[in-house]
Design an enzyme around this catalytic site. Sequence first.
Site, PDB file in Angstrom:
ATOM      1  N   TYR A 179       0.820  -1.221   0.000  1.00 39.64           N
ATOM      2  CA  TYR A 179       0.000   0.000   0.000  1.00 39.64           C
ATOM      3  C   TYR A 179       0.848   1.263   0.000  1.00 39.64           C
ATOM      4  O   TYR A 179       0.327   2.347   0.255  1.00 39.64           O
ATOM      5  CB  TYR A 179      -0.888   0.072   1.254  1.00 39.64           C
ATOM      6  CG  TYR A 179      -1.672  -1.157   1.586  1.00 39.64           C
ATOM      7  CD1 TYR A 179      -2.741  -1.575   0.787  1.00 39.64           C
ATOM      8  CD2 TYR A 179      -1.369  -1.907   2.725  1.00 39.64           C
ATOM      9  CE1 TYR A 179      -3.469  -2.699   1.123  1.00 39.64           C
ATOM     10  CE2 TYR A 179      -2.103  -3.026   3.060  1.00 39.64           C
ATOM     11  CZ  TYR A 179      -3.144  -3.422   2.248  1.00 39.64           C
ATOM     12  OH  TYR A 179      -3.863  -4.525   2.587  1.00 39.64           O
ATOM     13  N   CYS A 188      14.285 -11.540  -1.871  1.00 40.63           N
ATOM     14  CA  CYS A 188      14.782 -11.294  -3.232  1.00 40.63           C
ATOM     15  C   CYS A 188      13.711 -10.622  -4.089  1.00 40.63           C
ATOM     16  O   CYS A 188      13.157 -11.230  -5.010  1.00 40.63           O
ATOM     17  CB  CYS A 188      15.245 -12.602  -3.835  1.00 40.63           C
ATOM     18  SG  CYS A 188      16.551 -13.293  -2.847  1.00 40.63           S
TER      19      CYS A 188
HETATM   20  N1  LLP Z   1     -15.395  -4.606   8.789  1.00 46.21           N
HETATM   21  C1  LLP Z   1     -15.209  -5.090   7.549  1.00 46.21           C
HETATM   22  C2  LLP Z   1     -16.346  -5.661   6.825  1.00 46.21           C
HETATM   23  C3  LLP Z   1     -13.930  -5.034   6.957  1.00 46.21           C
HETATM   24  O1  LLP Z   1     -13.758  -5.501   5.727  1.00 46.21           O
HETATM   25  C4  LLP Z   1     -12.850  -4.473   7.678  1.00 46.21           C
HETATM   26  C5  LLP Z   1     -11.513  -4.398   7.088  1.00 46.21           C
HETATM   27  C6  LLP Z   1     -13.094  -3.999   8.976  1.00 46.21           C
HETATM   28  C7  LLP Z   1     -14.390  -4.071   9.494  1.00 46.21           C
HETATM   29  C8  LLP Z   1     -12.023  -3.382   9.832  1.00 46.21           C
HETATM   30  O2  LLP Z   1     -11.513  -2.232   9.260  1.00 46.21           O
HETATM   31  P1  LLP Z   1     -10.511  -1.289  10.054  1.00 46.21           P
HETATM   32  O3  LLP Z   1     -11.241  -0.714  11.239  1.00 46.21           O
HETATM   33  O4  LLP Z   1      -9.341  -2.110  10.489  1.00 46.21           O
HETATM   34  O5  LLP Z   1     -10.110  -0.263   9.073  1.00 46.21           O
HETATM   35  N2  LLP Z   1      -4.857  -4.762   5.025  1.00 46.21           N
HETATM   36  C9  LLP Z   1      -5.243  -3.371   4.945  1.00 46.21           C
HETATM   37  C10 LLP Z   1      -6.605  -3.130   5.563  1.00 46.21           C
HETATM   38  C11 LLP Z   1      -7.676  -3.994   4.975  1.00 46.21           C
HETATM   39  C12 LLP Z   1      -9.003  -3.806   5.665  1.00 46.21           C
HETATM   40  C13 LLP Z   1      -9.959  -4.872   5.272  1.00 46.21           C
HETATM   41  N3  LLP Z   1     -11.234  -4.784   5.905  1.00 46.21           N
HETATM   42  C14 LLP Z   1      -4.147  -2.513   5.553  1.00 46.21           C
HETATM   43  O6  LLP Z   1      -3.137  -3.043   5.989  1.00 46.21           O
HETATM   44  O7  LLP Z   1      -4.260  -1.286   5.557  1.00 46.21           O
END
Ligand code: LLP
Length: 417
Positions: free
Chosen positions: A316, A343
């Site tokens: 990201y 790598c």
């Molecule tokens: N609810 C649903 C339906 C979701 O898909 C997600 C996150 C959350 C709650 C929680 O979201 P948060 O509060 O953590 O923003 N890997 C990415 C983030 C992907 C989020 C996916 N869904 C990163 O490292 O930024």
Amino acid sequence: MNGFKYIGGELYSEDVKVAEIAKEVGTPFYLYSSGALFNNYHEFEGAFSELNPLVCYAYKANSNLALCKVLAGAGCGADVVSEGELRKALQVGVPPEKIVFNGNGKTLRELNLALEHDILMFNVDSDEEMVSLNSTAAELRKKARISLRVNPDIDPKTHSHIATGLKESKFGFEISSAIESYHIANELGNLEVAGIHIHIGSQITSLEPFMDALEKIAPLLTKLEETGIELKYLNVGGGLGITYREEPPLLLSDYRQAIASLVKATGLKIIFEPGRRLVGNAGILITQVLSLKETPHKKFVVVDVGMNDLIRPAFYDAYHEIKTVKDEAAADGIVADVVGPLCECGDFLAKDREIPRVRGGDLLAIFSAGAYGFSMSSNYNSRCRAAEVLVKGDIFQVVRERETYEDLIRGERFFEN
Ligand code: LLP
């Protein structure tokens, strides 16, 4: 409580010197502060107390059992998206009536397991899923409570990989067709229509997208009421951003102010699904410098974590603060890329970063790594995943062992001729 601070030039987590943990555990390791977790949860829950919310922590952000247990112990529910996450939530003692099941592709096995445990509800993502959930529930002689995930077509102004509420995204029902799907669900005998769900993206740092989303679904709520569909829950998802660099965090009090009247007007019980907000700044990643390499063009600090341990910078372009564990403010500084040993050119933790002139053996702390750090790690390049450590006061414990070669090859076998 922040969980991490410098005292006399040394980084501490709560009352423990990070360097001491490194001496005992080796590197790399993720380090979590239970005090910070506990605080983050209470701050969140407290900010919305007038709305009497159900807070369901999004396990995908970090599903280490010890960490989840701290949150469950504080009264937090769970947002799960797989059998693994559901089983973890149950294992740490989250009551089923505080569990919601998300995701746009749930397997029959997952539906069965969740139904057997009578979880609070499924956030369904398509007509076909509603039909198969209905027949699975019928076989078990149960009723499945559901919310429809509605896609409000909002630009949350975040990285495109984590913007989930745009109409091009794979998630949810379009608002215009949702009414019809609600009526289909209402006719299915083993479903109980319970609510509506929206989640527009992650790492959102302004209020408008959240408010816009609620405003956009308001007419749908009115139409549902008018056509005899009664909802109980309004699930507004997660998505609240945290500070990675110096960006001002979204204040919970502002968020509450922005949405409270919209939420109250619906008369529905509110559910939140925060992930990053609860755990992001409660965790750091500790790594050791392997070498400082200088070419005529650039300097590289080579460390013992890589994109397999923390993929966010590569995936990201995410910024994570990096500091020395011994604060060497006086040390002479350099500008360097901080890179891992994998790598791939994408294997970096920071680009053109000002950093003290470190040497092999020095320890670095990568901040705001509690969310989507370990949970997105992999064994790429046949690397063993890092240890995880939890601190509480002056005590620290390894809450996930560093993987070994045996872990790495578990389940693999030679082809027998
Ligand atoms: N609810 C649903 C339906 C979701 O898909 C997600 C996150 C959350 C709650 C929680 O979201 P948060 O509060 O953590 O923003 N890997 C990415 C983030 C992907 C989020 C996916 N869904 C990163 O490292 O930024």
